[in-house]
Design an enzyme around this catalytic site. Structure first.
Site, PDB file in Angstrom:
ATOM      1  N   PHE A  99       6.669  -5.245  46.179  1.00  0.00           N
ATOM      2  CA  PHE A  99       6.712  -4.399  44.980  1.00  0.00           C
ATOM      3  C   PHE A  99       7.892  -3.515  45.240  1.00  0.00           C
ATOM      4  O   PHE A  99       7.842  -2.858  46.325  1.00  0.00           O
ATOM      5  CB  PHE A  99       5.434  -3.678  44.631  1.00  0.00           C
ATOM      6  CG  PHE A  99       5.198  -2.590  43.815  1.00  0.00           C
ATOM      7  CD1 PHE A  99       5.321  -3.364  42.539  1.00  0.00           C
ATOM      8  CD2 PHE A  99       5.857  -1.251  43.765  1.00  0.00           C
ATOM      9  CE1 PHE A  99       5.274  -2.498  41.187  1.00  0.00           C
ATOM     10  CE2 PHE A  99       5.952  -0.602  42.660  1.00  0.00           C
ATOM     11  CZ  PHE A  99       5.572  -1.244  41.337  1.00  0.00           C
TER      12      PHE A  99
ATOM     13  N   ASP B   8      13.246  -1.589  51.966  1.00  0.00           N
ATOM     14  CA  ASP B   8      12.386  -0.912  51.176  1.00  0.00           C
ATOM     15  C   ASP B   8      11.646  -0.009  51.683  1.00  0.00           C
ATOM     16  O   ASP B   8      10.501  -0.692  51.970  1.00  0.00           O
ATOM     17  CB  ASP B   8      12.001  -1.666  49.942  1.00  0.00           C
ATOM     18  CG  ASP B   8      11.516  -0.775  48.750  1.00  0.00           C
ATOM     19  OD1 ASP B   8      10.946   0.646  49.278  1.00  0.00           O
ATOM     20  OD2 ASP B   8      10.968  -1.110  47.537  1.00  0.00           O
TER      21      ASP B   8
ATOM     22  N   LYS C  59       8.788   8.427  47.408  1.00  0.00           N
ATOM     23  CA  LYS C  59       7.505   8.830  47.604  1.00  0.00           C
ATOM     24  C   LYS C  59       7.451  10.270  48.500  1.00  0.00           C
ATOM     25  O   LYS C  59       7.729  11.334  48.008  1.00  0.00           O
ATOM     26  CB  LYS C  59       6.600   7.811  48.351  1.00  0.00           C
ATOM     27  CG  LYS C  59       6.267   6.891  47.278  1.00  0.00           C
ATOM     28  CD  LYS C  59       5.279   5.745  47.725  1.00  0.00           C
ATOM     29  CE  LYS C  59       5.002   4.824  46.666  1.00  0.00           C
ATOM     30  NZ  LYS C  59       3.996   5.078  45.620  1.00  0.00           N
TER      31      LYS C  59
HETATM   32  N1  PLP Z   1       9.103   0.439  46.573  1.00  0.00           N
HETATM   33  C1  PLP Z   1       7.835   0.466  47.083  1.00  0.00           C
HETATM   34  C2  PLP Z   1       7.675  -0.441  48.579  1.00  0.00           C
HETATM   35  C3  PLP Z   1       6.964   0.949  46.534  1.00  0.00           C
HETATM   36  O1  PLP Z   1       5.700   1.144  47.211  1.00  0.00           O
HETATM   37  C4  PLP Z   1       6.904   1.782  45.205  1.00  0.00           C
HETATM   38  C5  PLP Z   1       5.894   2.152  44.488  1.00  0.00           C
HETATM   39  O2  PLP Z   1       4.671   2.090  44.646  1.00  0.00           O
HETATM   40  C6  PLP Z   1       8.245   1.457  44.222  1.00  0.00           C
HETATM   41  C7  PLP Z   1       9.325   1.046  45.189  1.00  0.00           C
HETATM   42  C8  PLP Z   1       8.515   2.323  43.244  1.00  0.00           C
HETATM   43  O3  PLP Z   1       8.694   3.504  43.418  1.00  0.00           O
HETATM   44  P1  PLP Z   1       8.482   4.780  41.968  1.00  0.00           P
HETATM   45  O4  PLP Z   1       7.033   4.559  41.657  1.00  0.00           O
HETATM   46  O5  PLP Z   1       8.805   5.891  42.923  1.00  0.00           O
HETATM   47  O6  PLP Z   1       9.450   4.210  41.109  1.00  0.00           O
END
Ligand code: PLP
Length: 389
Positions: free
Chosen positions: A134, A221, A250
């Site tokens: 994700f 990520d 986050k």
């Molecule tokens: N990358 C990862 C690993 C995530 O867990 C999330 C959100 O859960 C995102 C990206 C996306 O972040 P945002 O909701 O701040 O766009």
């Protein structure tokens, strides 16, 4: 309860686009590892706003830094320098081997920036990502998200993405091999939304080697794993990796919206004025808060993450309804012998907020604030034991 507040929130529910299946709970206040609803009930927050309030709600140092900045300057634009942005860039660069920072306001935005840098720096288009990963909901981030159900109705996606299975080196080699023309391999050190699946050291090292061999960038990520969540500031430190791109969001702002792309090494040279931007990127208040967060994630806090993580994992493993416990630090999943939805609801009724994760029906996800105490972990385990009895 404040009547005016009740009326406003009931009306507002009808006019919000229903992108989330929200619980029937209105949270009005938070402090440390607890939040309170509009009827005064307290909850232990073991979701931390989905891995956001890592230092707990209204952490004194972060709150003071944000307040001070609110009284000085809210916004200036990226046409000028601001001190909080420079201070945060220096702190993060120090932590990430001299990286260059780009600031934005969310994880998806940080990943969009990474995707563009990967393509511009390599002159290639192919992106290799993992099934069940994700990376966010914007079209670029969604295109490297390995969950086809989330793509439905939104195609065509960004072309040139191939997917490999997590912890399967052959599958990764196959995903990279068409043309050997990869711009980047993107990995979450622990797949978060995909079910809290830690990547094996062997797999991530193979990914790093493959990336080096074919001239692709290694993009981690760390939106969910970063800022101490797994027991080191970045999860990649404990895996012994040298990524080219690292994305954060986050818990970087402990609740204020901020995301970051850190570009390590030569890839930064590919980017110049006009290549990318974000009006709110580097917002002074968010950056002031984030610098306070980064400073607060010290060795003592990381030791707490490791100790409380072990306590939570041991406690969960001892519950008969728990079939498997996995994760790193305070990013933990318990695979249950039953549907997780009713467990989340019953836990909430008992004063504990927890999360779900992944495609399987029974994965309970726990992401308590990194400052959680031994007594708070014991209390959460006691509530879960009662709910799962
Ligand atoms: N990358 C990862 C690993 C995530 O867990 C999330 C959100 O859960 C995102 C990206 C996306 O972040 P945002 O909701 O701040 O766009």
């Amino acid at each position: 309860m404040n009547r005016e507040h009740e009326v406003v929130s009931a009306t507002g529910r009808d006019v919000l686009l229903p992108t989330y299946a929200r619980a029937d709970l209105t949270i009005v206040r938070g402090k440390g590892c607890r939040v309170w609803d509009d009827e005064g009930h307290a909850y232990l927050d073991f979701g931390a706003g989905i891995a956001v309030t890592g230092l707990g709600h209204r952490h004194p140092g972060v709150t003071a830094a944000a307040h001070a900045q609110l009284d000085a300057l809210w916004h200036a634009s990226n046409l000028y320098w601001t001190e909080p942005m420079l201070a945060l860039a220096e702190l993060l660069s120090d932590k990430a081997g001299g990286a260059h920072a780009f600031f934005c306001s969310s994880g998806a935005e940080a990943n969009e920036a990474a995707l563009k840098v990967a393509r511009k720096a390599t002159g290639r288009t192919r992106l290799v990502a993992l099934e069940d990963s994700f990376h966010g909901r914007t079209l670029g981030a969604l295109s490297v998200t390995g969950q086809p159900a989330k793509w439905e109705g939104f195609g065509p996606l960004v072309p040139g993405v191939t997917f490999a299975r997590a912890n399967d080196v052959e599958s990764l080699e196959a995903a990279v091999s068409p043309g050997g023309d990869g711009a980047a391999i993107v990995l979450e050190p622990v797949l978060g939304e995909g079910g809290v699946v830690p990547l094996d050291e062997g797999f991530v090292h193979a990914a790093e080697e493959i990336a080096r061999e074919v001239g692709a960038l290694l993009w981690l990520d760390e939106v969910q794993t970063g800022i101490g969540r797994t027991g080191t500031f970045f999860a990649y430190e404990q895996l012994g990796l040298e990524p080219d791109l690292v994305t954060l969001a986050k818990s970087l702002g402990n609740g204020l919206p901020i995301g970051a792309l850190l570009v390590r090494g030569d890839a930064a040279e590919a980017i110049g004025p006009g290549d990318h931007g974000a009006t709110f990127g580097g917002n002074p208040v968010a950056c002031a808060a984030a610098s306070a967060v980064v400073r607060a994630v010290d060795d003592a806090l990381l030791e707490n993450v490791v100790a409380r993580g072990a306590q939570l994992r041991d406690g969960l493993s001892a519950l008969p309804a728990v079939e498997e416990v996995r994760g790193r630090g305070l990013m933990i999943a318990a695979v249950l012998d039953r549907e997780v939805g009713p467990v989340v609801e019953a836990s909430r009724d008992e004063g504990l907020l927890v999360l779900t994760a992944g495609p399987a029906p029974g994965v309970l996800r726990l992401l308590p604030p990194l400052v959680v105490s031994e007594a708070e972990v014991d209390r959460a385990l006691e509530i879960l034991a009662g709910v799962l009895a």
